[in-house]
Motif scaffolding. Structure first.
Motif, PDB file in Angstrom:
ATOM      1  N   LYS A   1      11.762 -63.060  57.438  1.00 57.29           N
ATOM      2  CA  LYS A   1      10.837 -62.673  56.373  1.00 57.29           C
ATOM      3  C   LYS A   1      11.419 -61.562  55.517  1.00 57.29           C
ATOM      4  CE  LYS A   1       7.069 -61.693  58.539  1.00 57.29           C
ATOM      5  NZ  LYS A   1       5.782 -61.200  59.005  1.00 57.29           N
ATOM      6  N   ARG A   2      10.943 -61.573  54.276  1.00 60.06           N
ATOM      7  CA  ARG A   2      11.289 -60.509  53.336  1.00 60.06           C
ATOM      8  C   ARG A   2      10.088 -59.595  53.216  1.00 60.06           C
ATOM      9  NH1 ARG A   2      10.508 -59.071  48.156  1.00 60.06           N
ATOM     10  NH2 ARG A   2       9.319 -60.930  47.682  1.00 60.06           N
ATOM     11  N   ILE A   3      10.353 -58.300  53.328  1.00 59.50           N
ATOM     12  CA  ILE A   3       9.322 -57.285  53.162  1.00 59.50           C
ATOM     13  C   ILE A   3       9.847 -56.349  52.080  1.00 59.50           C
ATOM     14  CG2 ILE A   3       7.987 -55.467  54.279  1.00 59.50           C
ATOM     15  CD1 ILE A   3       8.878 -56.907  56.998  1.00 59.50           C
TER      16      ILE A   3
ATOM     17  N   VAL B   1      14.996 -57.579  54.542  1.00 59.23           N
ATOM     18  CA  VAL B   1      14.941 -58.894  55.178  1.00 59.23           C
ATOM     19  C   VAL B   1      15.051 -58.643  56.675  1.00 59.23           C
ATOM     20  CG1 VAL B   1      16.121 -61.104  55.525  1.00 59.23           C
ATOM     21  CG2 VAL B   1      15.911 -60.129  53.223  1.00 59.23           C
ATOM     22  N   VAL B   2      14.133 -59.250  57.424  1.00 63.01           N
ATOM     23  CA  VAL B   2      14.127 -59.103  58.875  1.00 63.01           C
ATOM     24  C   VAL B   2      14.205 -60.486  59.487  1.00 63.01           C
ATOM     25  CG1 VAL B   2      12.864 -58.221  60.877  1.00 63.01           C
ATOM     26  CG2 VAL B   2      12.714 -57.008  58.686  1.00 63.01           C
TER      27      VAL B   2
ATOM     28  N   ASN C   1       5.493 -56.863  61.959  1.00 65.68           N
ATOM     29  CA  ASN C   1       4.350 -56.695  61.050  1.00 65.68           C
ATOM     30  C   ASN C   1       3.862 -55.254  61.018  1.00 65.68           C
ATOM     31  OD1 ASN C   1       4.399 -59.351  60.231  1.00 65.68           O
ATOM     32  ND2 ASN C   1       2.888 -60.006  61.740  1.00 65.68           N
ATOM     33  N   LYS C   2       3.959 -54.571  62.149  1.00 66.27           N
ATOM     34  CA  LYS C   2       3.565 -53.163  62.206  1.00 66.27           C
ATOM     35  C   LYS C   2       4.432 -52.318  61.261  1.00 66.27           C
ATOM     36  CE  LYS C   2       4.775 -50.602  65.740  1.00 66.27           C
ATOM     37  NZ  LYS C   2       4.903 -50.046  67.078  1.00 66.27           N
ATOM     38  N   TYR C   3       5.708 -52.639  61.189  1.00 67.46           N
ATOM     39  CA  TYR C   3       6.626 -51.886  60.321  1.00 67.46           C
ATOM     40  C   TYR C   3       6.503 -52.299  58.854  1.00 67.46           C
ATOM     41  CZ  TYR C   3       9.001 -49.607  64.161  1.00 67.46           C
ATOM     42  OH  TYR C   3       9.292 -48.812  65.239  1.00 67.46           O
ATOM     43  N   ALA C   4       5.879 -53.431  58.604  1.00 67.75           N
ATOM     44  CA  ALA C   4       5.748 -53.939  57.234  1.00 67.75           C
ATOM     45  C   ALA C   4       4.639 -53.235  56.463  1.00 67.75           C
ATOM     46  CB  ALA C   4       5.493 -55.449  57.248  1.00 67.75           C
ATOM     47  N   ASN C   5       3.825 -52.474  57.138  1.00 69.81           N
ATOM     48  CA  ASN C   5       2.688 -51.808  56.467  1.00 69.81           C
ATOM     49  C   ASN C   5       2.997 -50.380  56.119  1.00 69.81           C
ATOM     50  OD1 ASN C   5       1.094 -54.125  56.660  1.00 69.81           O
ATOM     51  ND2 ASN C   5       0.574 -53.632  58.758  1.00 69.81           N
TER      52      ASN C   5
END
Length: 153
Positions: free
Chosen positions: A128-130, A134-135, A149-153
């Motif tokens: 995914k791209r945040i 890119v992870v 997802n926790k790090y994406a916020n």
């Protein structure tokens, strides 16, 4: 006179609200912390080793324009892997996302025919791209996506 003043103040407030809502905030990911948390909390079958050699990273991913990169790869006995890439802007990150997806496709070819369980991991890989990141994470453990997802916020 009072109504003109009220209208002017209302327009000013509305302008601030519109400008404030349209301003884009960029996510800043602590890449080291994300990589460490994935290594520590996700159930990888294989021992993942950190790759520091930029030539190896370029060979595996063909990503030459990343600002920062963290890559952990398996011994080769599994397809398990973690890749975290930071780019200067979203356009470069979008290109990086395509290259990360290509890495998954290349790995499917490499593991096809002799390790079918690894193909399932690759099919279910998180890529995914945040924003400018890119992870990628190849593992058979739902905890990985929760951590990312926790790090994406």
């Amino acid at each position: 006179m009072k109504s003109i003043r009220k209208i002017s103040i209302s327009i000013l407030i509305l302008s601030f609200l519109i400008l404030g809502c349209s301003e884009k905030t960029t996510v800043k990911i602590n890449m080291e912390a994300l990589g460490n948390e994935l290594i520590e909390k996700v159930g990888f079958e294989d021992e993942l080793n950190k790759v520091n050699d930029i030539n190896t990273i370029n060979m595996l991913y063909d990503i030459k324009d990343a600002k920062n990169t963290i890559l952990y790869i398996s011994s080769g006995a599994t397809a398990e892997e973690i890749g975290i890439f930071e780019f200067e802007n979203e356009d470069l990150a979008k290109e990086g996302l395509q290259k990360a997806k290509q890495r998954i496709e290349n790995q499917k070819v490499n593991f096809d025919g002799y390790m079918p369980l690894e193909i399932k991991k690759l099919d279910d890989a998180i890529v995914k791209r945040i924003d400018n990141y890119v992870v990628l994470c190849v593992v058979d453990d739902n905890e990985a996506e929760k951590i990312i997802n926790k790090y994406a916020n």
